[in-house]
Design a protein around this motif. Structure first.
Motif, PDB file in Angstrom:
ATOM      1  N   ARG A   1      24.592  -1.039  13.099  1.00 60.47           N
ATOM      2  CA  ARG A   1      24.706  -2.411  12.568  1.00 60.47           C
ATOM      3  C   ARG A   1      23.338  -2.970  12.186  1.00 60.47           C
ATOM      4  NH1 ARG A   1      29.644  -5.421  15.492  1.00 60.47           N
ATOM      5  NH2 ARG A   1      30.928  -3.597  15.773  1.00 60.47           N
ATOM      6  N   LEU A   2      22.329  -2.649  13.002  1.00 62.64           N
ATOM      7  CA  LEU A   2      20.981  -3.128  12.668  1.00 62.64           C
ATOM      8  C   LEU A   2      20.330  -2.085  11.768  1.00 62.64           C
ATOM      9  CD1 LEU A   2      19.787  -4.435  16.166  1.00 62.64           C
ATOM     10  CD2 LEU A   2      21.164  -5.596  14.436  1.00 62.64           C
ATOM     11  N   LYS A   3      19.458  -2.578  10.895  1.00 64.21           N
ATOM     12  CA  LYS A   3      18.872  -1.692   9.887  1.00 64.21           C
ATOM     13  C   LYS A   3      17.468  -1.287  10.332  1.00 64.21           C
ATOM     14  CE  LYS A   3      18.133  -2.126   5.018  1.00 64.21           C
ATOM     15  NZ  LYS A   3      18.167  -3.005   3.880  1.00 64.21           N
ATOM     16  N   ALA A   4      17.137   0.000  10.196  1.00 65.15           N
ATOM     17  CA  ALA A   4      15.741   0.406  10.465  1.00 65.15           C
ATOM     18  C   ALA A   4      15.033   0.376   9.120  1.00 65.15           C
ATOM     19  CB  ALA A   4      15.696   1.797  11.089  1.00 65.15           C
ATOM     20  N   VAL A   5      14.179  -0.603   8.929  1.00 66.91           N
ATOM     21  CA  VAL A   5      13.619  -0.836   7.590  1.00 66.91           C
ATOM     22  C   VAL A   5      12.538   0.202   7.241  1.00 66.91           C
ATOM     23  CG1 VAL A   5      11.847  -2.520   8.336  1.00 66.91           C
ATOM     24  CG2 VAL A   5      12.765  -2.645   6.025  1.00 66.91           C
ATOM     25  N   ASN A   6      12.587   0.667   5.996  1.00 67.88           N
ATOM     26  CA  ASN A   6      11.548   1.565   5.499  1.00 67.88           C
ATOM     27  C   ASN A   6      10.324   0.710   5.157  1.00 67.88           C
ATOM     28  OD1 ASN A   6      10.895   4.234   4.850  1.00 67.88           O
ATOM     29  ND2 ASN A   6      11.358   3.949   2.676  1.00 67.88           N
ATOM     30  N   HIS A   7       9.164   1.095   5.632  1.00 70.63           N
ATOM     31  CA  HIS A   7       7.959   0.301   5.358  1.00 70.63           C
ATOM     32  C   HIS A   7       6.738   1.195   5.206  1.00 70.63           C
ATOM     33  CE1 HIS A   7       8.335   0.659   9.737  1.00 70.63           C
ATOM     34  NE2 HIS A   7       7.025   0.456   9.849  1.00 70.63           N
ATOM     35  N   ARG A   8       5.675   0.641   4.637  1.00 74.73           N
ATOM     36  CA  ARG A   8       4.450   1.411   4.395  1.00 74.73           C
ATOM     37  C   ARG A   8       3.279   0.437   4.323  1.00 74.73           C
ATOM     38  NH1 ARG A   8       5.276   2.765  -2.139  1.00 74.73           N
ATOM     39  NH2 ARG A   8       4.835   0.618  -2.837  1.00 74.73           N
ATOM     40  N   VAL A   9       2.059   0.985   4.264  1.00 74.57           N
ATOM     41  CA  VAL A   9       0.890   0.124   4.049  1.00 74.57           C
ATOM     42  C   VAL A   9       0.216   0.593   2.762  1.00 74.57           C
ATOM     43  CG1 VAL A   9      -1.369  -0.599   4.939  1.00 74.57           C
ATOM     44  CG2 VAL A   9       0.571  -0.365   6.503  1.00 74.57           C
ATOM     45  N   MET A  10       0.014  -0.336   1.828  1.00 85.39           N
ATOM     46  CA  MET A  10      -0.693  -0.020   0.586  1.00 85.39           C
ATOM     47  C   MET A  10      -1.919  -0.924   0.502  1.00 85.39           C
ATOM     48  SD  MET A  10       1.012   2.444  -0.878  1.00 85.39           S
ATOM     49  CE  MET A  10       0.368   2.536  -2.530  1.00 85.39           C
ATOM     50  N   MET A  11      -3.055  -0.343   0.172  1.00 89.27           N
ATOM     51  CA  MET A  11      -4.294  -1.111   0.171  1.00 89.27           C
ATOM     52  C   MET A  11      -4.797  -1.323  -1.258  1.00 89.27           C
ATOM     53  SD  MET A  11      -4.934  -1.865   3.285  1.00 89.27           S
ATOM     54  CE  MET A  11      -6.605  -2.492   3.123  1.00 89.27           C
ATOM     55  N   SER A  12      -5.294  -2.552  -1.507  1.00 88.85           N
ATOM     56  CA  SER A  12      -5.972  -2.839  -2.773  1.00 88.85           C
ATOM     57  C   SER A  12      -7.078  -3.844  -2.444  1.00 88.85           C
ATOM     58  CB  SER A  12      -4.988  -3.407  -3.797  1.00 88.85           C
ATOM     59  OG  SER A  12      -4.373  -4.549  -3.256  1.00 88.85           O
ATOM     60  N   GLY A  13      -7.885  -4.165  -3.428  1.00 90.20           N
ATOM     61  CA  GLY A  13      -8.952  -5.145  -3.189  1.00 90.20           C
ATOM     62  C   GLY A  13     -10.131  -4.507  -2.459  1.00 90.20           C
ATOM     63  N   ASP A  14     -11.092  -5.358  -2.075  1.00 89.92           N
ATOM     64  CA  ASP A  14     -12.336  -4.796  -1.538  1.00 89.92           C
ATOM     65  C   ASP A  14     -12.496  -5.011  -0.030  1.00 89.92           C
ATOM     66  OD1 ASP A  14     -12.654  -7.456  -1.555  1.00 89.92           O
ATOM     67  OD2 ASP A  14     -14.499  -7.504  -2.748  1.00 89.92           O
ATOM     68  N   LYS A  15     -11.396  -5.445   0.638  1.00 94.97           N
ATOM     69  CA  LYS A  15     -11.520  -5.690   2.080  1.00 94.97           C
ATOM     70  C   LYS A  15     -10.695  -4.694   2.875  1.00 94.97           C
ATOM     71  CE  LYS A  15     -12.618 -10.563   2.244  1.00 94.97           C
ATOM     72  NZ  LYS A  15     -12.398 -11.030   0.862  1.00 94.97           N
ATOM     73  N   GLY A  16     -11.250  -4.252   4.013  1.00 92.99           N
ATOM     74  CA  GLY A  16     -10.494  -3.422   4.938  1.00 92.99           C
ATOM     75  C   GLY A  16      -9.482  -4.302   5.668  1.00 92.99           C
ATOM     76  N   ARG A  17      -8.491  -3.686   6.291  1.00100.87           N
ATOM     77  CA  ARG A  17      -7.460  -4.460   7.001  1.00100.87           C
ATOM     78  C   ARG A  17      -7.371  -3.966   8.437  1.00100.87           C
ATOM     79  NH1 ARG A  17      -1.710  -3.303   7.703  1.00100.87           N
ATOM     80  NH2 ARG A  17      -0.609  -5.260   8.132  1.00100.87           N
ATOM     81  N   TYR A  18      -7.255  -4.908   9.371  1.00100.23           N
ATOM     82  CA  TYR A  18      -7.030  -4.564  10.780  1.00100.23           C
ATOM     83  C   TYR A  18      -5.619  -4.994  11.150  1.00100.23           C
ATOM     84  CZ  TYR A  18     -12.015  -3.747  11.351  1.00100.23           C
ATOM     85  OH  TYR A  18     -13.274  -3.243  11.245  1.00100.23           O
TER      86      TYR A  18
END
Ligand SMILES: O=C(O)CCC(=O)C(=O)O
Ligand SMILES: [Fe+2]
Length: 298
Positions: free
Chosen positions: A214-231
């Motif tokens: 009944r609950l959905k396991a969502v497909n997800h990813r991380v895509m990076m753009s721009g000039d900053k790193g992400r934490y």
């Protein structure tokens, strides 16, 4: 939460007045959470109780963590998937780096992680993580992963983390407001931008199995753009040893026949990271491992 297309992504406020079990506010909150998990498999949690200062300090500590020498990072090793340090590599992404802290609600595990990374001691690292979180349904430990995604080369839009569904029961993600997390809704990728007092809750494959699909396991990813790193920081719910994922009988009837066999969480977790499963799309691994065909009615 800013999204790219016209889809009403659920934002649910967890204000203290809704958190009293059994009250009307609490029932209403439960309903919204269930609907969001059924429709999207994730939602934005607005929770003001964690201050901007605490978040700032935490991401400040992460900046110190990624600076420790690589020989020390390598000591954050584990035979268990998800639990150890992973540096930039082709299997994940050249932009990705992640640390694993198992049983993060236990003060001693936080302390031994800090000791590995800073053998001479660190004045602040142990604060704040030592609180015990209770679970209603499945007894679990919290695995925390600290992640850094580097900025891609100028003008590029590059993978920071491949598309997947989560293998732990559920995940709570917090980031430093540099966007990157994307979810798949009806075949379209939507970039999420979390507000300064938000988290993202994500349903994992075992929770989908527990809910009899009944609950959905969502497909997800991380895509990076721009000039900053992400934490980002993810808190994963990892059931204690011997936990059997089994749909409650209330969720099985003629209209909703049992879709998955009962299984030991750890068998599925290890399977998902095994060689045979590497060739199966992440979102199909639960089906490959546990589907009953034909499904069984109660
Ligand atoms: O860093 C993020 O925002 C997502 C991380 C994630 O999806 C994972 O580690 O499973
Ligand atoms: Fe994930």
């Amino acid at each position: 939460m800013g999204v790219q297309v016209d889809i009403e992504f659920p934002t649910i406020e967890f204000s203290p007045s809704y958190l009293k079990r059994g009250t009307d506010g609490w029932h209403c909150l439960c309903k919204r959470v269930r609907e969001a998990c059924e429709t999207f498999g994730c939602f934005e949690v607005v929770y003001e109780k964690i201050s901007a200062k605490a978040r700032e300090e935490t991401f400040g500590l992460m900046k110190e963590l990624v600076e420790v020498p690589v020989e020390r990072k390598q000591k954050n090793a584990s035979p268990m998937p998800y639990h150890g340090w992973v540096g930039p590599c082709n299997q994940v992404s050249m932009l990705y780096e992640g640390f694993g802290l198992g049983d993060a609600s236990n003060y001693d595990s936080v302390k031994s992680f800090a000791q590995l990374m800073w053998p001479d001691g660190h004045p602040h690292f142990c604060y704040g993580l030592g609180e015990k979180w209770e679970s209603v349904m499945i007894n679990y430990k919290t695995l925390v992963r600290f992640m850094k995604y580097m900025a891609p080369p100028p003008g590029e839009y590059e993978r920071g983390l491949f598309a997947h569904t989560d293998k732990p029961v559920s995940t709570i993600i917090c980031d430093d407001q540099i966007s990157g997390l994307e979810i798949e809704v009806n075949g379209q990728w939507i970039k999420l931008s979390l507000s300064p007092s938000s988290f993202c809750f994500v349903v994992g494959d075992p929770l989908k199995a527990w809910s009899n699909g009944r609950l959905k396991a969502v497909n997800h990813r991380v895509m990076m753009s721009g000039d900053k790193g992400r934490y980002s920081i993810a808190a994963f719910a990892i059931p204690v040893e011997g936990t059997i994922i089994k749909a409650p009988k209330e969720l099985i009837d003629e209209q909703h026949p049992q879709l998955y066999k009962d299984f030991d969480f750890m068998d599925f977790f290890l399977y998902a990271f095994s060689d045979p499963a590497k060739h199966i799309d992440s979102g199909e691994q639960l089906h490959a491992f546990a589907s009953l065909s034909p499904p069984i009615s109660n």
